[in-house]
Design an enzyme around this catalytic site. Structure first.
Site, PDB file in Angstrom:
ATOM      1  N   CYS A  62       0.801  -1.226   0.000  1.00  0.00           N
ATOM      2  CA  CYS A  62       0.000   0.000   0.000  1.00  0.00           C
ATOM      3  C   CYS A  62       0.834   1.278   0.000  1.00  0.00           C
ATOM      4  O   CYS A  62       0.466   2.264  -0.626  1.00  0.00           O
ATOM      5  CB  CYS A  62      -0.939  -0.008   1.194  1.00  0.00           C
ATOM      6  SG  CYS A  62      -1.862  -1.543   1.383  1.00  0.00           S
ATOM      7  N   CYS A 135      -2.048   3.300   2.951  1.00  0.00           N
ATOM      8  CA  CYS A 135      -3.057   2.415   3.546  1.00  0.00           C
ATOM      9  C   CYS A 135      -4.014   3.207   4.425  1.00  0.00           C
ATOM     10  O   CYS A 135      -3.740   4.327   4.822  1.00  0.00           O
ATOM     11  CB  CYS A 135      -2.385   1.282   4.314  1.00  0.00           C
ATOM     12  SG  CYS A 135      -1.412   1.820   5.721  1.00  0.00           S
ATOM     13  N   ASP A 136      -5.135   2.578   4.767  1.00  0.00           N
ATOM     14  CA  ASP A 136      -6.307   3.371   5.126  1.00  0.00           C
ATOM     15  C   ASP A 136      -6.234   4.138   6.438  1.00  0.00           C
ATOM     16  O   ASP A 136      -6.906   5.152   6.579  1.00  0.00           O
ATOM     17  CB  ASP A 136      -7.573   2.513   5.080  1.00  0.00           C
ATOM     18  CG  ASP A 136      -7.527   1.287   5.965  1.00  0.00           C
ATOM     19  OD1 ASP A 136      -6.481   1.017   6.569  1.00  0.00           O
ATOM     20  OD2 ASP A 136      -8.546   0.586   6.052  1.00  0.00           O
ATOM     21  N   CYS A 207      -5.242  -0.916  -1.669  1.00  0.00           N
ATOM     22  CA  CYS A 207      -6.264  -1.846  -2.174  1.00  0.00           C
ATOM     23  C   CYS A 207      -7.181  -1.196  -3.196  1.00  0.00           C
ATOM     24  O   CYS A 207      -7.629  -0.060  -3.025  1.00  0.00           O
ATOM     25  CB  CYS A 207      -7.070  -2.389  -1.014  1.00  0.00           C
ATOM     26  SG  CYS A 207      -6.081  -3.296   0.189  1.00  0.00           S
ATOM     27  N   GLU A 457     -11.346  -5.295  12.071  1.00  0.00           N
ATOM     28  CA  GLU A 457     -12.268  -5.510  10.951  1.00  0.00           C
ATOM     29  C   GLU A 457     -12.645  -6.982  10.850  1.00  0.00           C
ATOM     30  O   GLU A 457     -11.912  -7.859  11.302  1.00  0.00           O
ATOM     31  CB  GLU A 457     -11.622  -5.048   9.650  1.00  0.00           C
ATOM     32  CG  GLU A 457     -11.455  -3.546   9.576  1.00  0.00           C
ATOM     33  CD  GLU A 457     -10.839  -3.085   8.265  1.00  0.00           C
ATOM     34  OE1 GLU A 457     -10.417  -3.942   7.468  1.00  0.00           O
ATOM     35  OE2 GLU A 457     -10.780  -1.872   8.048  1.00  0.00           O
ATOM     36  N   SER A 483     -14.194  -4.133   6.921  1.00  0.00           N
ATOM     37  CA  SER A 483     -13.345  -3.670   5.831  1.00  0.00           C
ATOM     38  C   SER A 483     -14.187  -2.895   4.835  1.00  0.00           C
ATOM     39  O   SER A 483     -15.389  -3.140   4.686  1.00  0.00           O
ATOM     40  CB  SER A 483     -12.717  -4.877   5.130  1.00  0.00           C
ATOM     41  OG  SER A 483     -12.237  -4.524   3.857  1.00  0.00           O
TER      42      SER A 483
END
Length: 578
Positions: A62, A135-136, A207, A457, A483
């Protein structure tokens, strides 16, 4: 000996609003000496100092291209009259740690990312900052830090991954998790699972669907902290390097003119960001993250407002997991400006809100160039879905609210018996053993911000249910989270959480639960007298961790309905009582 000019006598650059106290004058000779050891010259130290915060790490694809992008950001800063100083922070991969104890670290990492960026910028009196994110949790973490610091700067997303390919279809990481469920159900062979695993993630980038990373990347362009059009460029597109250099140049413009995050992020800007989540069928994690971002900016925001905005915002982007396309397809179609354009047709955005690149939302939308024949973004007159991709439910089982994702064609009503699990791990084992049947309401509890801790998640469980063909016939609710790749009737962030005695802690195996999305309710169909008896018998479980960062987080973190922040109501109450 002839007199020579010394740097102590130079006039201070107007952009050195903070760093002058670090570098200027004879009293700062010690600091200058150490910085010269790094390689900085007198000329470098006479210029504004701009941090380049990366979240590079070798544990996931990521953020993998950030070392390269940082060089281009720094080039843009130097060529625009500043001196870049690169530093890094951590990241935790949801996709890698999913389904393990390590997943609990993910949401906690958001706070560590925000704290560490804040500390470096404060500690070194930097005049500005560019945050490279992937990444998130890195995206909201960076935005939260910028809110606290309020120094000029911006956030640049390092880009989405390109899709993998297998037997003529596009793949992303959720394809792998769903393939695990299909293998367990006997629908595919072990060899086919291996082929999907090996093909799904072909290189650098976050992703690929409109999961949490791409949801937050899109939303930060709508909110204005990320330059219009630059986030959406995929990680391995050659144009990403140019975008990074442009970000460095823009940062210096912001520093020179003292344009700070608080000038960009307003109440209306946050509403624009939420509308983007709804319009693209984005991740429910955005609810947590924007509650936290608003909190850090001091902007009042209530969880129910996400549902209100989604109710008036159609889905116009056909994005996975509810739709057909990945983020690189949206970029090829013309970018997020197309989504802005469609929403502006019905005045669903605040058109005059500013972006760090100097343009308004209206101007960014007007500049979008649509690729002929694209099918990713549809006209708002014929939307994919008439209302946005999420809503907020309350009721006897979630008096403080919970979040349901509605990006596809999910059921709007479900009633069934509870199957109760006190951990995600226990539930996943039951799914593997085919113990869940059509009609069930799967309850996963003690996985909230405090109980987990860290609110892991549930992609392993939800993807396995999809893979087994149960995605359209069961419901799942949890005080944990999902997620961005989750789809089906899945309800997360149930508050109050079980570890704090919320009603979800009182559910027994076989209890009837009713979910009414239209009525915005989720109720436990058990009479009050029985619930009172159960509450009297309930005791809080011991904490999962008694030392270290996990214990510290559990002691401080607020409810999911408040964004799971560590500077929230629980901390304030503790300070008052102390």
């Amino acid at each position: 000996m002839a007199d020579r000019s010394l740097p102590y006598d130079r006039p201070t650059d107007v952009g050195k609003r903070h760093s002058h106290a670090l570098t200027d004058g004879p009293d700062r000779a010690g600091a200058r000496s150490m910085l010269k050891a790094v390689g900085f010259t007198d000329d470098d130290l006479a210029k504004p100092l701009v941090g380049v915060a990366t979240t590079w790490i070798e544990t996931m694809p990521c953020n993998l291209n950030q070392r390269r992008l940082a060089e281009f950001v720094k080039q843009g800063i130097r060529e625009s009259g500043g001196t870049p100083m690169e530093f890094n922070t951590i990241a935790v991969s949801d996709g890698v740690s999913m389904g393990t104890e390590g997943m609990k670290a993910s949401l906690i990492s958001r706070e560590v990312i925000a704290d560490s960026i804040e500390l470096v910028v404060r500690g070194h009196l930097l005049d500005g900052v560019v945050c490279l994110v992937g990444c998130d949790k890195t995206i909201p973490g960076a935005a939260m830090a910028m809110a606290r610091l309020d120094v000029p700067g911006l956030v640049l997303y390092n880009g989405t991954i390109y899709p993998g390919h297998y037997k003529g279809r596009d793949l992303e990481i959720v394809s792998v998790y769903e393939a695990i469920g299909a293998y367990r159900a006997g629908k595919i062979s072990l060899e086919e699972l291996y082929e999907i695993e090996s093909a799904a993630c072909p290189g650098a980038g976050a992703c690929g669907g409109q999961f949490t990373a791409n949801t937050m990347s899109t939303a930060l362009e709508f909110m204005g902290l990320s330059p219009g059009g630059l986030n959406a460029i995929p990680a391995e597109d050659p144009k990403k390097d140019q975008a990074a250099q442009r970000a460095g140049e823009l940062a210096m413009t912001l520093v020179r003119h003292d344009i700070r995050p608080s000038h960009i992020v307003t109440r209306k800007a946050i509403e624009n960001a939420i509308a983007s989540v709804a319009a693209t069928g984005g991740s429910t994690n955005a609810v947590l993250h924007f509650l936290a971002i608003a909190h850090e900016f001091g902007i009042p925001l209530d969880i129910d407002e996400f549902g209100q905005i989604a109710d008036r915002t159609p889905i116009v982007a056909d994005m996975r997991p509810g739709g057909r396309y990945v983020a690189s397809d949206l970029y090829d179609a013309g970018g997020v400006g197309l989504v802005m354009r469609e929403l502006l047709k019905r005045d669903l955005l605040h058109a005059d809100e500013k972006n760090v690149d100097g343009r308004t939302i209206a101007k960014i939308a007007a500049a979008a160039v649509e690729t002929e024949g694209q099918k990713v973004v549809v006209p708002i007159e014929t939307p994919i879905k008439a209302v946005g991709g999420l809503t907020i439910l309350r009721g006897s089982l979630a008096p403080d609210g919970c979040v349901v994702k509605l990006a596809g064609h999910e059921r709007l009503h479900h009633r069934g018996p509870a199957r109760v699990f006190d951990s995600e791990k226990a539930c996943f084992q039951a799914v593997k053993e085919r113990q869940i049947v059509a009609g069930d309401v799967v309850v996963i509890r003690y996985e909230g911000p405090v109980g987990g801790p860290g609110m892991q998640e549930m992609l392993s469980v939800t993807a396995a249910l999809q893979g087994e063909g149960l995605g359209e016939s069961v419901a799942l609710l949890t005080d944990g989270r999902f997620s961005g790749g989750t789809h089906g009737l899945m309800i997360g962030h149930v508050a109050p959480e079980a570890a704090l005695g919320g009603p979800i802690a009182l559910v027994h195996e076989g209890d009837e639960i009713e979910i009414d999305v239209v009525g915005k309710r989720m109720d436990l169909l058990v009479d009050d007298a029985e619930l009172a008896r159960r509450r009297a018998a309930w005791t809080a479980p011991p904490p999962s961790y008694s030392t270290g960062v996990m214990a510290k987080y559990a002691a401080l973190v607020s409810s999911a309905s408040e964004g799971a922040v560590t500077t929230g109501r629980r901390l304030a109450n503790a300070l008052r009582s102390g």
